[in-house]
Design a protein around this motif. Structure first.
Motif, PDB file in Angstrom:
ATOM      1  N   LEU A 165       0.867  -1.181   0.000  1.00  0.00           N
ATOM      2  CA  LEU A 165       0.000   0.000   0.000  1.00  0.00           C
ATOM      3  C   LEU A 165       0.901   1.227   0.000  1.00  0.00           C
ATOM      4  O   LEU A 165       1.753   1.391   0.875  1.00  0.00           O
ATOM      5  N   VAL A 166       0.693   2.099  -0.995  1.00  0.00           N
ATOM      6  CA  VAL A 166       1.597   3.226  -1.216  1.00  0.00           C
ATOM      7  C   VAL A 166       0.799   4.534  -1.239  1.00  0.00           C
ATOM      8  O   VAL A 166       0.277   4.934  -2.282  1.00  0.00           O
ATOM      9  N   PRO A 167       0.665   5.214  -0.100  1.00  0.00           N
ATOM     10  CA  PRO A 167      -0.019   6.503  -0.092  1.00  0.00           C
ATOM     11  C   PRO A 167       0.729   7.546  -0.909  1.00  0.00           C
ATOM     12  O   PRO A 167       1.960   7.601  -0.881  1.00  0.00           O
ATOM     13  N   VAL A 168      -0.030   8.361  -1.621  1.00  0.00           N
ATOM     14  CA  VAL A 168       0.540   9.435  -2.439  1.00  0.00           C
ATOM     15  C   VAL A 168      -0.329  10.666  -2.280  1.00  0.00           C
ATOM     16  O   VAL A 168      -1.555  10.593  -2.400  1.00  0.00           O
ATOM     17  N   GLY A 169       0.313  11.799  -2.007  1.00  0.00           N
ATOM     18  CA  GLY A 169      -0.413  13.057  -1.852  1.00  0.00           C
ATOM     19  C   GLY A 169      -0.286  13.604  -0.451  1.00  0.00           C
ATOM     20  O   GLY A 169      -0.832  13.039   0.500  1.00  0.00           O
TER      21      GLY A 169
END
Length: 226
Positions: free
Chosen positions: A168-172
């Protein structure tokens, strides 16, 4: 309790991309970079420890930048494109030497096209329905976007139902200061945009920001290991 329904089968992530992600799960987003300056920024990122770099397709002459990065950086670095909005762009990226397709959305046609052409894919997803559809289409990692809207509570909820081997790769809105809360919730890596690179900044600034993110990532991992 995880079971056979947690992960669509088969799940065969892109080996070279996953090796780079394991080495450093921080994806550098060089939105707005130009071909004349991209190599200096790419080398600064590599020297700091980054192993995945993307050039969004809404940057000036992005394919030229991708080609320049691929030629200049070592083979252990994955170079790719972000903001890939149409299936026909996948072939353009591949011909430029790109190995990764990153999207703001979960278009399953783009995911399948990327995988058919041997590229890794990180689609943007904002709901569990989108997440499982992306995985069924061959996504390598799930780009949780926009992370500042979803928040850590969503990461925690998803982690309970999505197999642990799916990153899982959060972006922002990710900064060195808030990575620890996302990791505690179950995040495995991050896509880094304006807090790492803004169009027009010099390579020395990129290097400084990159070192700060790498140091923060190491601290987060030390804390998690205690």
């Amino acid at each position: 309790m995880q079971n056979e329904f947690d992960l669509p089968k088969p799940y065969h992530p892109h080996a070279r991309f996953m090796a780079a992600f394991a080495s450093c799960p921080l994806i550098a987003i060089l939105r707005g970079v130009t071909p004349s300056e991209v190599v200096a920024h790419g080398q600064a990122l590599h020297d700091a420890g980054f192993r995945i770099v993307e050039v969004p397709l809404n940057s000036p002459d992005p394919l030229a930048s991708i080609a320049a990065l691929r030629k200049a950086l070592p083979a252990d670095v994955i170079v790719g494109a972000g903001t890939v909005l149409r299936t026909e762009f996948v072939g353009d990226v591949a011909r430029a030497g790109g190995e990764l397709i990153v999207m703001p959305h979960g278009d399953t046609d783009i995911i399948r096209t990327a995988k058919e052409q041997g590229l890794a894919c990180a689609p943007g997803v904002a709901t569990p329905t989108e997440a499982f559809a992306a995985l069924a289409s061959g996504a390598d990692v799930l780009k949780m976007f926009p992370a500042e809207q979803l928040g850590t509570h969503v990461v925690k909820a998803w982690r309970a139902v999505i197999a642990k081997r799916v990153p899982l790769v959060p972006v922002g809105g990710v900064t060195p200061e808030n990575m620890n809360t996302f990791v505690a919730a179950g995040a495995n890596g991050f896509g880094l945009g304006s807090a790492l690179y803004r169009a027009g900044q010099d390579a020395a600034t990129t290097a400084e920001h990159a070192r700060a993110f790498i140091a923060a990532w190491r601290d987060v991992n030390k804390e998690a290991a205690r």
